[in-house]
Write a protein that holds these residues in place. Structure first.
Motif, PDB file in Angstrom:
ATOM      1  N   ASP A 175      -8.328 -53.077   5.918  1.00 38.92           N
ATOM      2  CA  ASP A 175      -8.892 -52.632   5.018  1.00 38.92           C
ATOM      3  C   ASP A 175     -10.359 -52.995   5.208  1.00 38.92           C
ATOM      4  O   ASP A 175     -11.286 -52.138   4.867  1.00 38.92           O
ATOM      5  CB  ASP A 175      -8.381 -53.264   3.720  1.00 38.92           C
ATOM      6  N   THR A 221     -10.040 -43.425   6.999  1.00 34.85           N
ATOM      7  CA  THR A 221      -9.113 -43.791   5.862  1.00 34.85           C
ATOM      8  C   THR A 221      -8.304 -44.726   6.557  1.00 34.85           C
ATOM      9  O   THR A 221      -7.968 -44.742   7.875  1.00 34.85           O
ATOM     10  CB  THR A 221      -8.350 -42.494   5.587  1.00 34.85           C
ATOM     11  N   ARG A 222      -7.351 -45.309   5.498  1.00 35.91           N
ATOM     12  CA  ARG A 222      -6.246 -46.329   6.020  1.00 35.91           C
ATOM     13  C   ARG A 222      -4.776 -45.658   5.270  1.00 35.91           C
ATOM     14  O   ARG A 222      -5.092 -45.496   4.227  1.00 35.91           O
ATOM     15  CB  ARG A 222      -6.730 -47.521   5.585  1.00 35.91           C
ATOM     16  N   THR A 223      -3.831 -45.767   6.341  1.00 35.26           N
ATOM     17  CA  THR A 223      -2.538 -45.580   5.661  1.00 35.26           C
ATOM     18  C   THR A 223      -1.550 -46.542   6.023  1.00 35.26           C
ATOM     19  O   THR A 223      -2.040 -47.526   6.783  1.00 35.26           O
ATOM     20  CB  THR A 223      -2.197 -44.185   6.208  1.00 35.26           C
ATOM     21  N   GLY A 224      -0.247 -46.318   5.413  1.00 33.08           N
ATOM     22  CA  GLY A 224       0.700 -47.280   5.992  1.00 33.08           C
ATOM     23  C   GLY A 224       0.930 -48.424   5.010  1.00 33.08           C
ATOM     24  O   GLY A 224       0.853 -48.230   3.700  1.00 33.08           O
ATOM     25  N   ASP A 253       0.703 -51.887   2.416  1.00 27.87           N
ATOM     26  CA  ASP A 253      -0.255 -52.375   1.695  1.00 27.87           C
ATOM     27  C   ASP A 253      -0.359 -53.730   2.130  1.00 27.87           C
ATOM     28  O   ASP A 253      -1.339 -54.440   1.825  1.00 27.87           O
ATOM     29  CB  ASP A 253      -0.043 -52.067   0.181  1.00 27.87           C
ATOM     30  N   THR A 300      -8.235 -42.484  11.516  1.00 29.77           N
ATOM     31  CA  THR A 300      -7.108 -42.976  10.541  1.00 29.77           C
ATOM     32  C   THR A 300      -6.688 -44.239  11.297  1.00 29.77           C
ATOM     33  O   THR A 300      -6.440 -44.314  12.343  1.00 29.77           O
ATOM     34  CB  THR A 300      -6.098 -41.827  10.442  1.00 29.77           C
ATOM     35  N   HIS A 318      -3.622 -46.712  10.845  1.00 29.54           N
ATOM     36  CA  HIS A 318      -2.188 -46.806  10.089  1.00 29.54           C
ATOM     37  C   HIS A 318      -1.437 -48.287  10.352  1.00 29.54           C
ATOM     38  O   HIS A 318      -1.632 -48.615  11.822  1.00 29.54           O
ATOM     39  CB  HIS A 318      -1.226 -45.900  10.697  1.00 29.54           C
ATOM     40  N   ASP A 322       2.054 -50.505  10.104  1.00 29.68           N
ATOM     41  CA  ASP A 322       3.399 -50.649   9.916  1.00 29.68           C
ATOM     42  C   ASP A 322       3.827 -51.503  10.693  1.00 29.68           C
ATOM     43  O   ASP A 322       3.393 -52.458  11.452  1.00 29.68           O
ATOM     44  CB  ASP A 322       3.803 -49.049  10.646  1.00 29.68           C
TER      45      ASP A 322
END
Length: 488
Positions: free
Chosen positions: A345, A361-364, A366, A399, A401, A403
């Motif tokens: 982040d 953006t950031r995904t996956g 928290d 992006t 991600h 995980d």
């Protein structure tokens, strides 16, 4: 690939094949000569018998005596006079026209004796049944010659060839059996002789195996270097000497290269360390000039901004050089409990501020707790994002991600919509000072050290950083173990 057949088997088979050929040729020659000699002897006997018959006939010998004189010495005779009377062996048919090798019918049965020793009745319809006369053995063979006499009539001569035919057959069987025994004994002797003859090769093999285990000083030292095995042994010793010399030269070159590498690394570290202070001063002076000269001319402001940009770029290059020198020397890690998602982040926010024209953006997940050096993990992600934003056009997308892998390790990917990386360059992109697009302005790109530093930091955590195939743009995958070991 070099063919390596068994010399012992090849020599044995070759000699056996040669010996079998010689035995076959010898056997055929003996069989042909023996058969020819038998036929020659038979011809001589028959010629002598016909000559005697001619002489007796011209001398006026009565038929009974002439037939008796011709019978004997394995030759049977039947005299047929011009009027059809026959004298001699009754087993021979007077009408025979058989050729050589024919088997004649058995002789007629003798008349059955009558009372008081008188002859019995002749064979005929009224004669009693008598047992058949014995037939000749099934392997009996005869040669028949019909010879006309000079005084009229003819003589039929029958030579018994049973013994000669049996002798030829027994000789063939003897030669076949003796040849087979000879080949078996020769195979055993050849195997033993080949084992002794190939013993120097076995010694050479043992020496080669000893050398592979570290005994490099041994040599064959042939006593007769001009023979076939001697030349092979001498060539082997020469090869070992050349290998030892090459190994020593390679070891010396490696030590020299290692010393040069250490000196170069120390020089780069010292140079980078010494350059940090003047570059920091130049950067500070350029920033002050930009901030304290609002009324300067546009040309002066552009020169000042260019100076500031070059100072910052030089500072980044010096920092990268120091990082590489520390990594080569063995980078110490400060392993603590770290939230990978929190680091992602923070780096995403930084990249969004530096490249507002690109969507970051950031995904996956928290939250992902792991054991790692947070500063170095953040440096890995910062280098990846710096590389992505350099080559992502305005309006593009980056992006990040977070995980976990199947083994519960950390899995982080950075994907952009830039021009991408060709598949053949996926490994080369991590080499030092590599710029895949040489037409790019170096003011736009980096020095080619960021991805190399990122991979080195990932491997310092016992992880891996790879460039993955992607349809549009580029994708980098970072894999880190959840529990990084603290280096000793």
């Amino acid at each position: 690939m070099t063919e390596t057949p068994s010399l012992r088997r090849r020599i044995t088979l070759a000699v056996l094949a040669l010996l079998a050929s010689l035995l076959l040729i010898l056997g055929v020659a003996i069989d042909v000569m023996f058969g020819a000699q038998v036929r020659h002897d038979l011809h001589d006997r028959l010629v002598a018998a016909t000559s005697r018959a001619d002489a007796l006939a011209q001398a006026g010998t009565v038929p009974q005596v002439l037939a008796a004189e011709l019978n004997g010495a394995s030759i049977r005779a039947l005299l047929v006079t011009p009027d059809g009377a026959t004298y001699g062996d009754p087993a021979i048919s007077p009408d025979t026209d058989a050729g050589p090798g024919s088997v004649l019918p058995p002789p007629p049965r003798p008349p059955r004796p009558g009372p008081a020793g008188k002859p019995g009745p002749a064979d005929g319809p009224g004669a009693p049944d008598l047992p058949p006369a014995p037939r000749p053995p099934p392997d009996e063979t005869n040669t028949v010659v019909v010879h006309p006499l000079p005084t009229g009539g003819r003589v039929v001569l029958v030579a018994d060839t049973t013994q000669s035919t049996t002798a030829v057959r027994e000789l063939r069987e003897l030669m076949i059996g003796a040849g087979a025994v000879t080949l078996v004994l020769a195979a055993l002797l050849l195997f033993a002789v080949a084992h002794g003859a190939l013993r120097p090769l076995e010694r050479l093999t043992g020496l080669a195996q000893a050398i592979t285990t570290g005994d490099r000083g041994r040599r064959l030292e042939p006593d007769r270097p001009h023979t076939e095995l001697g030349r092979a042994a001498a060539a082997f010793d020469g090869m070992l000497d050349a290998l030892e010399t090459a190994e020593q030269q390679a070891r010396q070159a490696a030590e020299a290269a290692q010393r040069a590498e250490v000196q170069t690394r120390d020089f780069l570290a010292d140079a980078a360390h010494e350059l940090r202070t003047p570059l920091a001063g130049i950067q500070v002076a350029a920033e002050q000039m930009v901030n304290t000269s609002p009324d300067a001319s546009p040309a002066a402001r552009r020169r000042t901004q260019l100076l500031l940009a070059d100072a910052r770029r030089a500072g980044r290059l010096v920092t990268d050089m120091l990082d590489l020198s520390r990594i080569d020397a063995g980078l110490p890690l400060r392993v603590v409990d770290t939230d990978l998602a929190g680091i992602a982040d923070a780096q995403v926010e930084r990249a969004a501020m530096l490249a507002p024209q690109v969507s970051v953006t950031r995904t996956g997940l928290d939250h992902f707790e792991m054991r790692a050096d947070p500063h170095r993990v953040g440096q890995i992600l910062a280098n990846l994002l710096d590389n992505a934003r350099r080559y992502t056009p305005p309006g593009g997308r980056i992006t990040v991600h977070v995980d976990r892998s199947d083994g519960d390790d950390a899995l982080l990917t950075v994907t952009d919509t830039g021009p991408g990386i060709h598949r053949v360059d996926h490994a080369r992109v991590f080499d030092r000072l590599v710029r895949l697009d040489t037409s790019r302005n170096r003011d736009h790109g980096g020095a080619g050290l960021g991805l190399s530093i990122a991979r080195a930091l990932a491997r310092a955590h016992y992880g891996e950083l790879t460039c993955e195939p992607w349809e549009t743009g580029a994708q980098f995958r970072l894999t880190l173990p959840r529990n990084t070991r603290r280096p000793n």
